[in-house]
Design an enzyme around this catalytic site. Structure first.
Site, PDB file in Angstrom:
ATOM      1  N   ASP A 168      -0.333   5.076   0.818  1.00 23.54           N
ATOM      2  CA  ASP A 168      -0.624   6.106   1.812  1.00 23.54           C
ATOM      3  C   ASP A 168      -0.515   5.555   3.231  1.00 23.54           C
ATOM      4  O   ASP A 168      -1.087   4.507   3.557  1.00 23.54           O
ATOM      5  CB  ASP A 168      -2.030   6.667   1.596  1.00 23.54           C
ATOM      6  CG  ASP A 168      -2.153   7.419   0.275  1.00 23.54           C
ATOM      7  OD1 ASP A 168      -1.146   7.961  -0.191  1.00 23.54           O
ATOM      8  OD2 ASP A 168      -3.267   7.450  -0.284  1.00 23.54           O
TER       9      ASP A 168
ATOM     10  N   ASP B 207       0.857  -1.172   0.000  1.00 29.43           N
ATOM     11  CA  ASP B 207       0.000   0.000   0.000  1.00 29.43           C
ATOM     12  C   ASP B 207       0.903   1.236   0.000  1.00 29.43           C
ATOM     13  O   ASP B 207       2.085   1.154   0.365  1.00 29.43           O
ATOM     14  CB  ASP B 207      -0.881  -0.052   1.252  1.00 29.43           C
ATOM     15  CG  ASP B 207      -1.701   1.200   1.453  1.00 29.43           C
ATOM     16  OD1 ASP B 207      -2.373   1.618   0.500  1.00 29.43           O
ATOM     17  OD2 ASP B 207      -1.667   1.753   2.572  1.00 29.43           O
TER      18      ASP B 207
END
Length: 304
Positions: A94, A92
């Site tokens: 963010d 991922d």
């Protein structure tokens, strides 16, 4: 006692800025697991392995260690010794590979950071569905000049410590790496290039006349698309599930983390940390190298 492929390995990991995995801490952990525990220091003060027979479950080993080391800022990853080195890594972006939520930074430019951040937080905790929450937030960005993205990347986005070394070390050892985000290609492209990922996948913001249209291209890349990316890449490279690793912090990462051989919740929301195979609460992203058994001298230094 010689370890076998059926053994479990428990890795104790500290943040490099707070190297508390001392000989005393290792001794304390080893005593909690019994006399047959093998020990190996991966990085002095930062990471060490304890190898135990697979007569106990990984959960039981982790519970015993957490009880013994209660109060110490030490992360604990317990897993099978076999297939510990991973050949596929999905991450991922963010609040995982970077320290920010890009959509919140965009919202700050239109004076709506508080409102958008609240929606982001609820979505990441799993309280509301990711896809409609993304559409709602993107709509608030309508007419924002697309040029602010470059300014945000230059002035506001910070790479999470250990991330470059993690990706570059895995690449140097033959692994394939993919940044897969519910965020936007405007950000994942530059971030993936800076960190060194092979590829990136994320959502496309529609731009009209150099301004954001307030619409995201469908279908939205969310929880199921992250899972599908892991399965697709695993199949492409002919890998088994144990040869894969994924890391994330939000509810939309859970399916991907659950499918990976080692799914790691990184400084994650409580529900995500509780559900993942492993959790990193204290260390930086170099923890994912130590979890694979890399020693300090094997880690590729991050590029400038």
């Amino acid at each position: 006692m010689a370890s076998s492929p059926n053994s479990l390995v428990a890795t104790l990991i500290a943040n490099p800025s707070q190297p508390v995995v001392t000989d005393e801490v290792i001794d304390l952990a080893a005593r909690a697991l019994g006399q047959e525990t093998e020990r190996a220091v991966l990085a002095r003060g930062i990471a060490a392995d304890l190898v135990v027979p697979a007569t106990a479950t990984a959960k039981a080993v982790e519970t015993a260690l957490r009880h013994a080391l209660h109060g110490q800022p030490v992360d604990i990853v317990v897993q099978p010794q076999a297939a510990r080195r991973k050949r596929l890594f999905l991450a991922d972006m963010d609040s995982t590979m970077i320290g920010q939520e890009c959509i919140d930074e965009l919202a700050d430019y239109v004076g709506l950071k508080a409102e958008v951040s609240e929606i982001t937080e609820r979505a990441m905790r799993g309280e509301i569905a990711f896809e409609p929450a993304l559409r709602e937030r993107v709509a608030l960005l309508q007419n924002l000049p697309v040029g602010v993205v470059d300014e945000i990347i230059a002035k506001r986005i910070t790479l999470t410590p250990g991330g470059q070394a993690l990706v570059q070390t895995m690449r140097a050892n033959g692994a394939y790496t993919c940044l897969v985000s519910g965020g936007f290609t405007l950000f994942t492209g530059p971030v993936a290039a800076k960190i060194g990922f092979h590829e990136h996948r994320s959502n496309h913001l529609i731009v009209e006349s150099e301004k954001l249209a307030g619409v995201v291209e469908e279908p939205i890349l969310g929880r199921e698309a992250k899972l599908a990316t892991l399965i697709e890449l695993r199949s492409r490279f002919g890998l088994t599930a144990p040869e894969t690793m994924a890391v994330g912090d939000g509810a939309n990462d859970l399916a991907m983390l659950g499918e990976a051989g080692l799914g790691v919740a990184f400084h994650a929301k409580p529900a995500v940390a509780a559900a993942a195979h492993a959790r990193i609460d204290h260390a930086d992203l170099s923890a994912l190298l130590y979890a694979q058994g890399y020693k300090l001298e094997e880690i590729v230094a991050a590029s400038a």
